[in-house]
Structures are given as C-alpha cells and as structure tokens.
Design a protein around this motif. Structure first.
Motif, short mmCIF file in Angstrom:
data_model
loop_
_atom_site.label_atom_id
_atom_site.label_comp_id
_atom_site.label_asym_id
_atom_site.label_seq_id
_atom_site.Cartn_x
_atom_site.Cartn_y
_atom_site.Cartn_z
N GLN A 1 0.83 -1.21 0.00
CA GLN A 1 0.00 0.00 0.00
C GLN A 1 0.86 1.26 0.00
N MET A 2 1.94 1.23 0.79
CA MET A 2 2.84 2.38 0.84
C MET A 2 3.50 2.62 -0.51
N ASN A 3 3.92 1.55 -1.18
CA ASN A 3 4.53 1.68 -2.50
C ASN A 3 3.54 2.24 -3.52
N ARG A 4 2.30 1.75 -3.45
CA ARG A 4 1.24 2.28 -4.35
C ARG A 4 1.08 3.79 -4.14
N ARG A 5 1.01 4.16 -2.88
CA ARG A 5 0.81 5.57 -2.52
C ARG A 5 1.99 6.43 -3.00
N LEU A 6 3.21 5.95 -2.74
CA LEU A 6 4.41 6.68 -3.17
C LEU A 6 4.45 6.86 -4.69
N ILE A 7 4.17 5.78 -5.40
CA ILE A 7 4.28 5.79 -6.87
C ILE A 7 3.21 6.66 -7.50
N ILE A 8 1.95 6.49 -7.07
CA ILE A 8 0.88 7.27 -7.70
C ILE A 8 1.07 8.77 -7.45
N ASN A 9 1.53 9.13 -6.25
CA ASN A 9 1.71 10.54 -5.95
C ASN A 9 2.94 11.13 -6.62
N TYR A 10 3.96 10.29 -6.84
CA TYR A 10 5.13 10.75 -7.59
C TYR A 10 4.73 11.05 -9.04
N ILE A 11 3.94 10.16 -9.63
CA ILE A 11 3.47 10.37 -11.01
C ILE A 11 2.58 11.61 -11.07
N LYS A 12 1.70 11.76 -10.07
CA LYS A 12 0.77 12.90 -10.01
C LYS A 12 1.51 14.23 -9.95
N GLU A 13 2.61 14.25 -9.18
CA GLU A 13 3.35 15.50 -8.99
C GLU A 13 4.35 15.79 -10.10
N ASN A 14 4.66 14.80 -10.93
CA ASN A 14 5.74 14.98 -11.91
C ASN A 14 5.31 14.82 -13.36
N GLU A 15 4.06 15.19 -13.64
CA GLU A 15 3.57 15.18 -15.02
C GLU A 15 3.77 13.81 -15.68
N SER B 1 -7.07 7.62 1.42
CA SER B 1 -6.92 7.10 0.06
C SER B 1 -5.45 7.16 -0.35
N MET B 2 -5.17 6.76 -1.56
CA MET B 2 -3.78 6.79 -2.04
C MET B 2 -3.29 8.20 -2.30
N LEU B 3 -4.23 9.11 -2.57
CA LEU B 3 -3.84 10.45 -3.01
C LEU B 3 -3.53 11.36 -1.84
N THR B 4 -2.49 12.16 -1.98
CA THR B 4 -2.12 13.11 -0.93
C THR B 4 -2.03 14.50 -1.52
#
Length: 391
Positions: free
Chosen positions: A11-25, A383-386
């Motif tokens: 879950q932590m990896n999912r959260r890290l990855i989705i938010n990294y993609i969200k913040e970095n176009e 949720s996964m999004l921060t």
C-alpha cells in the motif's frame, strides 16, 4: 499495522508511486525506480496494477530512438479516474462544485442560503449535486466523496456544528443530515479552514509554508496553515479573529450585530458595515452598496468604512505580530473592495508590526470554498492520493 507487513508495504509503495506520477507530469518506470529507491520489479508490478485500475495512463510510443534504443513509455496521472464534490455553505450563498482529482473545477453552481435555511437546505444541495452529475454524465461510482465548509465552529470528529450564527445553528448534526442524502464519505470543517487549505493547494499561497486566510463577509473568520499544516486549535476554534478586540474604549459599550458574533466582526464585517449605514441613512443597504457610497465620499459611509478598516488593520497587525506568516490572503465579499481597503489598511499594518508581510487578495474568488472543501476531503480521506501538508 506493522510496517514490516507485506500488505502495508504494498500500500505504501502504491501511494508513493501514484503521488510521484501525479506531482511529476510524465515520468518513466526507470525514473520512478531511481527517484523512489524502489526495485524495478516492484515499480513494474505497482504500475501495471495502477494502469489496470485506470489511475494512470501510458503516453509515448516506446519506439526506437535515434541511438537505436527503445524510447521509454512515459506514465501520467489520470485526473478523471474519479471526482470530488466540494460544498461551501455560507451565510448568504451555498456554492457547490465538482472537481477532478487535480482540483480543476469542472462544474459549479450556487443558490441563496436563507431562502432554504429553515427547510429543504439539504434537499437543495442534493438537487444541485444531481444536476451537476447529470450534466457531466457521471454516477456515484465515479465520486470519491465530498468535503463541506460551514461558517462556524465545527467539531470535525463528531460532525456537529457547535455554533454557526449566520445559519442560526447550535449543536447541529450536519454529518447526520448529509449522510441521509449521500452515500459516499463526507468530511466537514469550518469554512475558513477549508478556504486556507484551498489557497495553500491551488491558490496564491501555494508556495508558502505559513499562511493565514481571512474571510470578511457576513462575519469575519480566519484559517491558519503553520509549517504546511492546518492548525485547528484544542476546541476546533483556532482563527476566530472575529472575536478579537481592537478598540478598548469602544469595546466597553459594544453589542454584537448578531448574537454569537465577536467584537471585530461587529465593527468590520460586511453585514456590520451594511447594518450600520442602513441605520444612519434609514434605508436597507448592503456592504457592496456602502462601498459605492464610500467611493462617492458619502460622509456616513466614509466614517463607518474607515472605522471598519482601521479595526481590521489592527486585527491583522496583531496576527502578523503573533504568527509571523509569509502571507495573509483576504477573501469573502468585502475583499471585492480590496483596492480601496488595502490603501487605507497598509499604513496601519506597517505601523504596528515588527516584520513586513504580504496582504493579498484571494485569486480563487467565489470558488475558493469549493476548492478548499475538495482539499479537505483529500487531506482527511484515507486514500492513495495526498496533497501538500497532509497529515
């Protein structure tokens, strides 16, 4: 859950990855692996799952580059995977909007509060939400949930409005009322708390760590971001600047414009300015009309508004001295007259503060509360999004 638990790590990896993609176009799998110090197989497994669920999309062809190697397939966040509803219940108007997961407003409407306050307020909110969903052709399966702002003291855990003078609510069970109309997660807070979250996320204060939002409308309230975090206080009532006393002599004989209102808002709020001038001129006037008369040098309007601005300036100066914020953002109806106010108020602020501080007008305007309500939802919902400063 123990941090060594495989399910927790996933879950932590999912959260890290989705938010990294969200913040970095747009980014590649290799970049994610390198920047987050995660193994390539771990990144690939999570990315494949996120693609399957529709949280992210692939861009680029992955064709051979001029050097002969394959171009990496880039990944980008899909803001239309789901939507969030923001509701801002004000003393004058209720604003309702639907945003995508990036906080972009895709639908917005409002209606007068007082017309529906005694009955059908929540039916009217429901009606507007349904109309917007229909217009956008989305159903409840696409709605993550709702954030709601209230002009008063809110017990966020219990979902009870402890006191909201503009709505004449005391210990009102708002969460229960909303849950009877909607079957998705709902989070509630004071309207200025959600507004400062909105300004910090998408507004003029997005690059600041210490930010105060002051709403000057029916009453006067403020929200505080300290070190990137919303500060609520021990009784959920931090930021009640409307109760600040800014004139000792006048305070001895003052009485609230409305029951439950504090000294500063009884002198400087929009409703106070309109009420005071209405009494002087013996006709009903709004704050907006009062400012028009002020511009025409109407003697009574000038006297009332300059007293209001002086008290507001002292209140803001006290705030700057106490909290040393990077920026103070003014919102609410009276802020529409920002250019008139700031010219009179800035010398007062400069005189009484140890440090300079930018006092600016909100750039989110009437949508500030709705964007902030969405920010509240993303901050509170598990949720996964921060968003920035979450937690």
């Amino acid at each position: 859950m123990h941090k060594g638990n495989p399910s927790y790590m996933k879950q932590m990896n999912r959260r890290l990855i989705i938010n990294y993609i969200k913040e970095n176009e747009t980014v590649s799998r290799a970049t994610i692996s390198k920047q987050l110090s995660l193994s390539k197989p771990t990144v690939s497994a999570v990315v494949d799952q996120l693609l399957k669920e529709g949280w992210i999309l692939e861009t680029g062809s992955g064709e051979a580059s001029s050097s002969g190697g394959r171009k990496p397939v880039n990944l980008k966040f899909n803001p239309h995977k789901a939507y969030i509803i923001g509701v801002d219940i004000g003393g004058t108007k209720v604003a309702i909007g639907i945003t995508d997961l990036n906080g972009s407003m895709i639908s917005f409407s409002e209606f007068p509060t007082q017309v529906y306050l005694e009955k059908n307020l929540f039916e009217q909110i429901k009606k507007h939400v349904e109309e917007q969903k229909e217009k956008l052709n989305i159903d409840n399966s696409k709605i993550l949930g709702m954030g709601v702002g209230i002009p008063g003291v809110v017990h966020v855990e219990k979902g009870i409005v402890k006191e909201a003078p503009a709505l004449r609510w005391i210990n009102f069970p708002i969460k229960k009322e909303l849950n009877s109309k909607f079957n998705f997660p709902i989070y509630i807070d004071n309207d200025v708390n959600i507004s400062v979250l909105g300004e910090h996320w998408k507004g003029i204060g997005s690059t600041r760590s210490n930010l105060i939002y002051i709403a000057i409308g029916t009453g006067i309230g403020s929200g505080l971001i300290i070190n990137n975090r919303l500060y609520r206080g021990s009784n959920y009532s931090a930021g009640e600047i409307g109760y600040m006393v800014t004139d000792k002599e006048h305070a001895q004989q003052y009485y609230p414009v409305y029951e439950g209102y504090g000294y500063l808002e009884s002198v400087s709020s929009g409703s106070s300015i309109g009420s005071q001038l209405s009494k002087k001129l013996k006709k009903t006037l709004t704050a907006k009309e009062a400012f028009k008369l002020y511009e025409k040098n109407n003697k009574q309007a000038v006297e009332i508004i300059e007293t209001a601005i002086e008290n507001l300036g002292i209140g803001i100066a006290n705030y700057i001295s106490l909290f040393d914020p990077e920026m103070i953002v003014l919102g609410g109806g009276v802020s529409e007259s920002y250019s008139l106010i700031i010219n009179k108020m800035q010398p007062i602020i400069d005189r009484f503060t140890p440090e300079k501080c930018d006092v600016v007008k909100s750039i989110l305007g009437k949508e500030a509360g709705v964007v902030g309500a969405v920010a509240l939802f993303l901050k509170e919902h598990d949720s996964m999004l921060t968003i920035k400063g979450e937690g």
